[in-house]
Design a protein around this motif. Structure first.
Motif, mmCIF file in Angstrom:
data_model
loop_
_atom_site.group_PDB
_atom_site.id
_atom_site.type_symbol
_atom_site.label_atom_id
_atom_site.label_comp_id
_atom_site.label_asym_id
_atom_site.label_seq_id
_atom_site.Cartn_x
_atom_site.Cartn_y
_atom_site.Cartn_z
ATOM 1 N N SER A 21 0.832 -1.205 0.000
ATOM 2 C CA SER A 21 0.000 0.000 0.000
ATOM 3 C C SER A 21 0.866 1.254 0.000
ATOM 4 O O SER A 21 0.607 2.198 -0.745
ATOM 5 N N ALA A 52 -6.413 -5.319 -5.469
ATOM 6 C CA ALA A 52 -6.860 -5.380 -4.076
ATOM 7 C C ALA A 52 -6.315 -4.199 -3.281
ATOM 8 O O ALA A 52 -7.017 -3.611 -2.455
ATOM 9 N N THR A 53 -5.074 -3.824 -3.548
ATOM 10 C CA THR A 53 -4.453 -2.700 -2.847
ATOM 11 C C THR A 53 -5.149 -1.392 -3.204
ATOM 12 O O THR A 53 -5.448 -0.579 -2.331
ATOM 13 N N ARG A 55 -8.215 -1.034 -4.270
ATOM 14 C CA ARG A 55 -9.541 -1.062 -3.660
ATOM 15 C C ARG A 55 -9.451 -0.684 -2.177
ATOM 16 O O ARG A 55 -10.235 0.123 -1.675
ATOM 17 N N TYR A 56 -8.465 -1.237 -1.470
ATOM 18 C CA TYR A 56 -8.269 -0.914 -0.052
ATOM 19 C C TYR A 56 -7.963 0.575 0.123
ATOM 20 O O TYR A 56 -8.547 1.242 0.987
ATOM 21 N N GLU A 59 -11.078 2.583 -0.315
ATOM 22 C CA GLU A 59 -11.945 2.475 0.863
ATOM 23 C C GLU A 59 -11.441 3.339 2.012
ATOM 24 O O GLU A 59 -12.223 3.870 2.792
ATOM 25 N N GLU A 60 -10.128 3.488 2.106
ATOM 26 C CA GLU A 60 -9.525 4.325 3.149
ATOM 27 C C GLU A 60 -9.537 5.806 2.778
ATOM 28 O O GLU A 60 -9.128 6.654 3.564
#
Length: 89
Positions: A21, A52-53, A55-56, A59-60
């Motif tokens: 990340s 996936a990173t 998307r994370y 979201e953050e």
């Protein structure tokens, strides 16, 4: 980016546990915007890991997709780009 926004960005960066990340955030700071596929290619990461990173990070609230595009950008940079007045040549 003003000092308060830069401080908030650094605090959010420091909270990230994943080296991946942090690497993606640093890469986007350097290049501005990129597709997940180009991020994966340049950082030599698996595409699924990069997706996936991203998307994370979205979201953050650290990154966002550019309107009408698959490109991602740091959230503060996206706001600055949206607010920028068009230049008349």
């Amino acid at each position: 980016m003003n000092a308060a926004a830069e401080e908030a960005s650094m605090q959010a960066f420091d909270r990230l546990d994943s080296d991946t990340s942090k690497l993606v955030v640093l890469y986007l700071q350097r290049v501005g915007d990129a597709t997940p596929a180009s991020i994966a290619d340049r950082l030599r990461l698996p595409l699924l890991t990069t997706l996936a990173t991203v998307r994370y990070l979205a979201e953050e609230g650290l990154v966002r997709r550019l309107d009408g595009s698959d490109r991602v950008v740091l959230a503060e940079a996206a706001r600055a780009r949206r607010d920028r007045q068009p230049r008349i040549a």
